[in-house]
Design a protein around this motif. Structure first.
Motif, mmCIF file in Angstrom:
data_model
loop_
_atom_site.group_PDB
_atom_site.id
_atom_site.type_symbol
_atom_site.label_atom_id
_atom_site.label_comp_id
_atom_site.label_asym_id
_atom_site.label_seq_id
_atom_site.Cartn_x
_atom_site.Cartn_y
_atom_site.Cartn_z
ATOM 1 N N ARG A 430 56.940 55.620 55.311
ATOM 2 C CA ARG A 430 56.442 54.715 56.354
ATOM 3 C C ARG A 430 57.629 53.884 56.834
ATOM 4 O O ARG A 430 58.470 53.460 56.042
ATOM 5 C CB ARG A 430 55.345 53.797 55.815
ATOM 6 N N GLU A 461 51.509 53.666 65.443
ATOM 7 C CA GLU A 461 51.209 52.271 65.086
ATOM 8 C C GLU A 461 49.934 51.807 65.778
ATOM 9 O O GLU A 461 49.029 51.264 65.165
ATOM 10 C CB GLU A 461 52.367 51.379 65.511
ATOM 11 N N ASP A 462 49.825 52.052 67.101
ATOM 12 C CA ASP A 462 48.670 51.584 67.854
ATOM 13 C C ASP A 462 47.393 52.311 67.448
ATOM 14 O O ASP A 462 46.315 51.735 67.434
ATOM 15 C CB ASP A 462 48.904 51.781 69.359
ATOM 16 N N HIS A 464 46.353 53.307 64.647
ATOM 17 C CA HIS A 464 45.757 52.938 63.359
ATOM 18 C C HIS A 464 45.490 51.450 63.216
ATOM 19 O O HIS A 464 45.133 51.000 62.132
ATOM 20 C CB HIS A 464 46.674 53.402 62.211
ATOM 21 N N THR A 465 45.673 50.676 64.273
ATOM 22 C CA THR A 465 45.411 49.253 64.170
ATOM 23 C C THR A 465 43.913 48.996 64.216
ATOM 24 O O THR A 465 43.227 49.470 65.126
ATOM 25 C CB THR A 465 46.093 48.492 65.310
ATOM 26 N N ARG A 470 41.703 42.126 65.291
ATOM 27 C CA ARG A 470 42.485 41.488 66.345
ATOM 28 C C ARG A 470 41.940 40.125 66.769
ATOM 29 O O ARG A 470 42.715 39.185 66.951
ATOM 30 C CB ARG A 470 42.600 42.423 67.545
ATOM 31 N N TRP A 521 48.528 42.947 57.472
ATOM 32 C CA TRP A 521 48.902 44.143 56.717
ATOM 33 C C TRP A 521 47.667 44.934 56.299
ATOM 34 O O TRP A 521 47.699 46.176 56.284
ATOM 35 C CB TRP A 521 49.737 43.772 55.504
ATOM 36 N N SER A 523 44.834 45.132 57.973
ATOM 37 C CA SER A 523 44.271 45.793 59.155
ATOM 38 C C SER A 523 45.096 47.004 59.568
ATOM 39 O O SER A 523 44.602 47.878 60.275
ATOM 40 C CB SER A 523 44.186 44.805 60.322
ATOM 41 N N ARG A 524 46.345 47.074 59.115
ATOM 42 C CA ARG A 524 47.216 48.194 59.487
ATOM 43 C C ARG A 524 47.526 49.082 58.288
ATOM 44 O O ARG A 524 48.535 49.789 58.274
ATOM 45 C CB ARG A 524 48.515 47.659 60.084
ATOM 46 N N SER A 525 46.656 49.013 57.313
ATOM 47 C CA SER A 525 46.907 49.801 56.105
ATOM 48 C C SER A 525 46.909 51.299 56.400
ATOM 49 O O SER A 525 47.536 52.076 55.669
ATOM 50 C CB SER A 525 45.853 49.482 55.044
ATOM 51 N N ALA A 527 48.117 52.586 59.176
ATOM 52 C CA ALA A 527 49.222 52.921 60.073
ATOM 53 C C ALA A 527 50.383 53.502 59.281
ATOM 54 O O ALA A 527 50.715 53.038 58.195
ATOM 55 C CB ALA A 527 49.672 51.685 60.836
ATOM 56 N N HIS A 530 55.316 50.784 61.815
ATOM 57 C CA HIS A 530 55.111 49.496 62.469
ATOM 58 C C HIS A 530 56.337 49.155 63.314
ATOM 59 O O HIS A 530 57.475 49.367 62.882
ATOM 60 C CB HIS A 530 54.899 48.370 61.454
#
Length: 670
Positions: A430, A461-462, A464-465, A470, A521, A523-525, A527, A530
């Motif tokens: 990653r 990145e986008d 998997h957000t 948000r 972090w 919420s983007r687990s 992804a 980054h």
């Protein structure tokens, strides 16, 4: 590849912005053709496309819009082109002369009213510019009028120019129906709305006459400073200031807040004031040197400078204080041991490596002027032993910027950044990409490499957000800005809103700051990669997420050494290892990556199989050499250095007051 090349030429990001640019250009190119044919419905479509794409480009590609203005295609010019083409269409479709003459008069009057409004707006804005702006001082004792309403004051040109819509739509409907009443109704709405807006702003102009004068503002600021009695000042100026430079100040805020002495922050550029981080410390922004000279800073005993700038001389003139260069990071770059530093009483470095670095400036910097104080900012950085790696290694790529010159020790982005990311993508890792805030400011090549890397990483990145996180992240950011004392508006509005900080603000800010990072972090687990471009998440939080750092010769590497995790220095010039390590102190504990990145798989093995990490002992030795010992803590050493120097300044001042200045002895004339 063609699309990417077009995006690079037009300097837009992605297919959406490129499509908007193409539609925008096609619409404007079609206007004169369709007006002269004439084709009412074709013209109407092109007219609508130009309006819609113009607005969309302002929101999505403001850089492209600014470049249009440099080509004399400003917003006002584009509105004028639409108006002229519409009148040409009306003439070609045999509209009555009365309609044409009235339309020309009304639309010309509309532009004249826009000019008058702009002049009035400029006069109001000039009156609301104050000599001093403050934060965290109670300025309620001075009467500052409220700003004009946002609908009259902010983005006024955009709103005023759009008042031509009733006239345009009315004329188009009239041309389609043959009923000229619609044209006259549209004309009346346009001119009436413009006159009403001008009258409303004129009423606001009367209120700004009550703005306090320069002496009154400085006098009230001095009363507040006299009550606070600052002893330590952090002074910052930068000629090309923007949010990109404010990291140099923001990194010192928490350290200042923990001092025994009362601190104050003095800034010189208005833009820097807006991007200052959260602090309960009083902040004073004084753009002019004459106004700075009138501030009540007589109690300040120590002045700290995080950067070398020409305007530093305006503070260095205070003879009663001790002046210290603290910098904004310990780096092996030549700029980190500058001869200019000789003007300061002392230079504070993290560890013995910093002292040795200044020895390169032979006979310029006295060894006695160097004080080792550690790096108090690194307290949030977790040690390698406390880090729990995930199933997939996390690589942080944090290249430095291109610098003011083409020095070989600067960014790896240009010679090897894109191939490096491509090689990393081929590995099962990653990637966290966090470029220097100033990347691309000087070099178009660096900017292009940066854009390419973002394109390679951002899609994943986008995708998997987590969208449900948000709103809460935005809510926390808004509250953090509020607790930071950031206020929207001009100088006068910020001065009007300035108040002393509440007792619970710091604790709440810390809680929200930690919550933001946890939520971000989590919420983007999902992804894989980054791209980090904002102030949050912080660099040190990225350190804590990473298993390995890849960077260039910079203070980022010196700070990462505190974690004892493995790290990589880019050797873009493919110097021999021994020569590279001899040239750069932080290379002593680093894995060195060649320009072709052939060593990358073996380097990643040190993360995947920690037993194959031969540089681990070197990093432990290097940490103390670069950052100093763990005990006493960096904060304790920094605080002690401030106290000792403040006491020294006070003692020297007392000695000067009791020791008379000797009269010069007359020399006989020979």
């Amino acid at each position: 590849m063609t699309i990417r090349r077009l995006c690079a030429v037009l300097r837009v990001r992605g297919k959406t912005e490129l499509l908007l640019v193409i539609l925008f250009a096609a619409g404007f190119a079609a206007l004169p053709v369709l007006a002269l044919l004439p084709s009412l419905w074709g013209f109407t479509v092109a007219w609508a496309v130009t309006y819609a794409t113009d607005e969309a480009l302002h929101a999505k590609a403001p850089g492209f819009v600014r470049r249009l203005a440099t080509l004399q295609l400003s917003r006002t010019m584009r509105f004028a082109v639409r108006t002229v083409m519409l009148l040409a269409l009306a003439d070609r479709t045999d509209a009555p002369d009365a309609v044409l003459v009235t339309g020309l008069a009304v639309l010309s009057a509309h532009f004249l009213l826009v000019m008058m409004y702009s002049a009035l707006h400029h006069a109001i804005r000039r009156r609301r510019v104050l000599p001093v702006i403050v934060r965290n001082l109670d300025m309620s004792g001075i009467d500052v009028p409220e700003p004009p309403p946002a609908y009259l004051y902010r983005r006024f040109l955009r709103k005023l120019l759009h008042l031509d819509l009733p006239a345009h739509i009315g004329l188009i409907i009239a041309l389609a129906s043959g009923t000229w009443y619609f044209a006259y109704a549209g004309y009346a709405l346009t001119i009436g709305a413009a006159l009403a807006a001008l009258a409303a702003l004129l009423g606001q102009f009367r209120s700004v006459r009550a703005m306090p004068g320069r002496d009154a503002v400085i006098g009230e600021v001095n009363r507040q400073l006299a009550g606070y009695r600052p002893e330590v000042a952090l002074y910052f100026s930068f000629a090309a200031v923007s949010r990109d430079f404010m990291y140099q100040v923001n990194m010192w805020i928490e350290t200042l807040e923990q001092l025994d002495r009362r601190p104050v922050i003095v800034l010189r550029e208005r833009a820097s004031f807006r991007f200052l981080g959260r602090t309960r410390i009083p902040v004073v922004c004084v753009p002019k040197a004459d106004d700075l000279a009138e501030l009540e800073l007589s109690g300040v005993r120590v002045v700290l400078y995080p950067g070398n700038a020409g305007k530093n001389v305006h503070m260095l003139r205070i003879a009663e204080a001790k002046h210290v260069f603290i910098g904004h990071g310990d780096s092996d770059k030549l700029a980190s041991s500058n001869r200019v530093s000789k003007v300061y009483d002392e230079i504070w470095v993290a560890g013995r490596a910093g002292r040795d670095r200044y020895r390169r400036v032979r006979h310029a910097i006295s060894d006695g002027a160097i004080v080792e104080v550690g790096r108090p900012q690194l307290a949030p950085v977790r040690l390698h032993a406390d880090h729990v790696p995930g199933p997939v290694p996390v690589v942080l790529y944090a290249p430095t910027w291109e610098g003011w010159s083409d020095d070989d020790c600067h960014t790896s982005l240009i010679p090897m950044g894109v191939p490096l990311i491509e090689r990393l993508l081929a590995e099962n890792v990653r990637i966290i990409y966090k470029p220097h805030p100033l990347t691309g400011k000087r070099s178009a090549e660096a900017a292009a490499a940066d854009r390419t890397i973002r394109e390679l990483l951002r899609a994943d990145e986008d995708r998997h957000t987590a969208d449900d996180a948000r709103p809460r992240l935005q809510e926390i950011r808004a509250r953090l800005d509020e607790l930071s004392g950031r206020h929207e508006g001009d100088d006068a509005q910020q001065l009007r809103d300035a108040r002393a900080p509440g007792p619970d603000g710091a604790a709440q800010w810390q809680e929200l700051h930690a919550e933001w990072h946890r939520l971000f972090w989590a919420s983007r687990s999902g992804a894989r990669h980054h791209v980090i471009l904002e102030q949050l998440p912080t660099l040190y939080e990225c350190f804590n997420q990473a298993d390995l750092l890849i960077s260039d010769v910079s203070s980022v590497v010196a700070d990462f050494v505190a974690s004892l995790k493995p790290y990589v220095l880019t050797n873009a010039q493919d110097l021999p290892d021994a020569e590279f390590r001899a040239a750069y102190t932080t290379a002593g504990g680093a894995y060195l990556l060649d320009r072709a990145c052939t060593r990358l798989p073996e380097i990643l093995r040190s993360v995947r199989e920690p037993v194959h990490d031969p540089m681990a002992p070197e990093r432990r030795v290097l940490k103390e050499y670069v950052l100093g010992p763990d005990r006493p803590t960096s904060m304790e050493r920094f605080n002690t250095a401030v106290n000792d120097l403040a006491d020294k300044a006070l003692a020297e001042r007392a000695e000067d007051l009791v020791t008379p200045i000797a009269e010069p002895t007359a020399q006989p004339i020979l």
